[in-house]
Design an enzyme around this catalytic site. Structure first.
Site, PDB file in Angstrom:
ATOM      1  N   LEU A  50       0.818  -1.210   0.000  1.00 51.37           N
ATOM      2  CA  LEU A  50       0.000   0.000   0.000  1.00 51.37           C
ATOM      3  C   LEU A  50       0.857   1.267   0.000  1.00 51.37           C
ATOM      4  CD1 LEU A  50      -2.893  -0.899   2.484  1.00 51.37           C
ATOM      5  CD2 LEU A  50      -2.609  -1.494   0.071  1.00 51.37           C
ATOM      6  N   HIS A  51       0.359   2.288  -0.707  1.00 52.71           N
ATOM      7  CA  HIS A  51       1.041   3.571  -0.784  1.00 52.71           C
ATOM      8  C   HIS A  51      -0.014   4.676  -0.697  1.00 52.71           C
ATOM      9  CE1 HIS A  51      -0.429   3.480  -4.902  1.00 52.71           C
ATOM     10  NE2 HIS A  51       0.305   2.412  -5.182  1.00 52.71           N
ATOM     11  N   GLY A  53      -1.584   6.298  -2.850  1.00 54.34           N
ATOM     12  CA  GLY A  53      -2.738   6.124  -3.718  1.00 54.34           C
ATOM     13  C   GLY A  53      -3.813   5.273  -3.061  1.00 54.34           C
ATOM     14  N   HIS A  54      -3.392   4.201  -2.396  1.00 58.69           N
ATOM     15  CA  HIS A  54      -4.348   3.370  -1.661  1.00 58.69           C
ATOM     16  C   HIS A  54      -4.952   4.151  -0.491  1.00 58.69           C
ATOM     17  CE1 HIS A  54      -1.622   0.231  -3.458  1.00 58.69           C
ATOM     18  NE2 HIS A  54      -2.795  -0.236  -3.819  1.00 58.69           N
ATOM     19  N   GLY A 168      -9.205   2.645  -7.978  1.00 59.43           N
ATOM     20  CA  GLY A 168      -8.440   3.764  -8.507  1.00 59.43           C
ATOM     21  C   GLY A 168      -8.606   3.928 -10.004  1.00 59.43           C
ATOM     22  N   LYS A 170      -6.366   5.001 -11.884  1.00 58.89           N
ATOM     23  CA  LYS A 170      -5.104   4.678 -12.555  1.00 58.89           C
ATOM     24  C   LYS A 170      -5.230   3.375 -13.337  1.00 58.89           C
ATOM     25  CE  LYS A 170      -0.280   3.516 -11.746  1.00 58.89           C
ATOM     26  NZ  LYS A 170      -0.418   2.074 -12.085  1.00 58.89           N
ATOM     27  N   VAL A 197      -3.308   9.305  -7.934  1.00 53.02           N
ATOM     28  CA  VAL A 197      -2.428  10.095  -7.077  1.00 53.02           C
ATOM     29  C   VAL A 197      -1.029  10.086  -7.694  1.00 53.02           C
ATOM     30  CG1 VAL A 197      -1.416  10.333  -4.770  1.00 53.02           C
ATOM     31  CG2 VAL A 197      -3.788   9.538  -5.035  1.00 53.02           C
ATOM     32  N   SER A 206       2.575   3.789  -7.893  1.00 56.48           N
ATOM     33  CA  SER A 206       2.358   2.385  -8.222  1.00 56.48           C
ATOM     34  C   SER A 206       3.215   1.536  -7.307  1.00 56.48           C
ATOM     35  CB  SER A 206       2.737   2.108  -9.684  1.00 56.48           C
ATOM     36  OG  SER A 206       2.777   0.716  -9.941  1.00 56.48           O
ATOM     37  N   ARG A 208       4.703  -0.940  -8.193  1.00 59.62           N
ATOM     38  CA  ARG A 208       5.858  -1.395  -8.980  1.00 59.62           C
ATOM     39  C   ARG A 208       6.932  -0.321  -9.113  1.00 59.62           C
ATOM     40  NH1 ARG A 208       1.659  -4.513 -11.646  1.00 59.62           N
ATOM     41  NH2 ARG A 208       2.209  -6.726 -11.548  1.00 59.62           N
TER      42      ARG A 208
END
Length: 301
Positions: A50-51, A53-54, A168, A170, A197, A206, A208
């Site tokens: 998780l980052h 964006g999450h 998201g 994305k 985000v 991401s 990745r």
């Protein structure tokens, strides 16, 4: 919808509670629906790592259901979504960090099942099909990916039984396919898309991105530059959008494009030359050994 499950319970403010970690369906149900009071429920489905964006998805879910609602976050690296030679074993996993981020963003319960818990009878013989929408763009590059994604999303929707599910933007094709599944198969849930985000320099967040070296990260900025160039040309029509984006991507070093496409968001097909209205400009490319995707929503005039 207002608390369709007739389950749930009041919670303290997000910052004053702990998110409960569960690994089995039975434990999740006991944690997520502790009493019979009707409240709105929401789920954010993730594969972990998780980052920010999450976190934005979780905060949006919390805002939607309010202080008295319930927010679940699922963490499951779904093997059905990974094809031969893809990075299932390499995919980053850090459940302790995921739990902290989910808790700080406002989750009540984190559901992190094992593969055996999700697929107790082994690899499922019956799966959902994404149909034609899942065969192009990302689906062409990753055959079967969207079938595996839809299968686990459907299972998690049954398990969590939410009023709202947040995804998201994305992953634009994933969002479109999930929305179509819900509409076509009469799932009783509202699918909510949340904007991408980005880092300050434009790179889309991401899981990745952590695989990129310093040099590769700089090279990866070509994806967002190409998308922004196309977006800026939206007033001049589809041809100008494609040309501007392609020129920016062609000028980049260290980037191997897979596709760059202007997409009709309703059917997720290539937009015709006379297209007008809201479109998705999407790109996929390899930077080093890491495959990245990104997109922006644009108005084509």
């Amino acid at each position: 919808m207002a608390g369709k499950n007739q389950r749930g319970g009041k919670q303290a403010a997000a910052e004053a509670h702990k998110a409960e970690l569960t690994h089995t369906v039975a434990d999740f149900e006991a944690a997520f629906w502790p009493d019979e009071q009707p409240v709105d429920n929401a789920v954010v489905m993730t594969m972990g790592a998780l980052h920010a964006g999450h976190a934005a998805l979780i905060r949006a879910a919390r805002k939607q259901v309010g202080r008295d609602g319930r927010v679940a976050v699922t963490v499951f690296v779904n093997p059905l979504q990974f094809g031969t030679g893809e990075d299932l074993d390499r995919y980053p996993r850090n459940l302790a960090a995921d739990l902290r981020l989910a808790e700080e963003a406002g989750a009540d319960v984190v559901f992190a099942p094992t593969t055996e818990e999700m697929y107790p009878n082994g690899e499922p013989l019956v799966r959902l099909s994404a149909g034609p929408m899942g065969e192009r763009f990302e689906g062409a590059a990753r055959p079967g990916h969207f079938d595996g994604m839809l299968t686990v999303v459907a299972k998690l929707l049954h398990i969590t039984d939410p009023d709202f599910a947040f995804f998201g933007e994305k992953d634009a094709q994933q969002l479109a396919i999930v929305q179509r599944m819900v509409a076509d198969l009469d799932f009783d849930v509202e699918i909510v898309g949340v904007g991408t985000v980005r880092e300050e320099d434009g790179l889309a967040l991401s899981s990745r991105n952590r695989f990129l070296s310093g040099t590769e990260r700089e090279q990866a900025l070509a994806l967002s530059r190409a998308l922004f160039a196309g977006r800026d040309a939206g007033a001049q029509g589809p041809k100008a959008v494609r040309e501007a984006a392609a020129a920016a991507l062609d000028a980049a070093d260290g980037v191997t494009p897979d596709y760059l496409a202007l997409i009709d968001p309703d059917s997720f097909t290539e937009a015709p030359d006379d297209f007008r209205g809201e479109a998705v400009l999407a790109v996929a490319a390899k930077v080093g050994s890491t495959r990245l995707i990104d997109n922006v929503r644009i108005i084509v005039r």
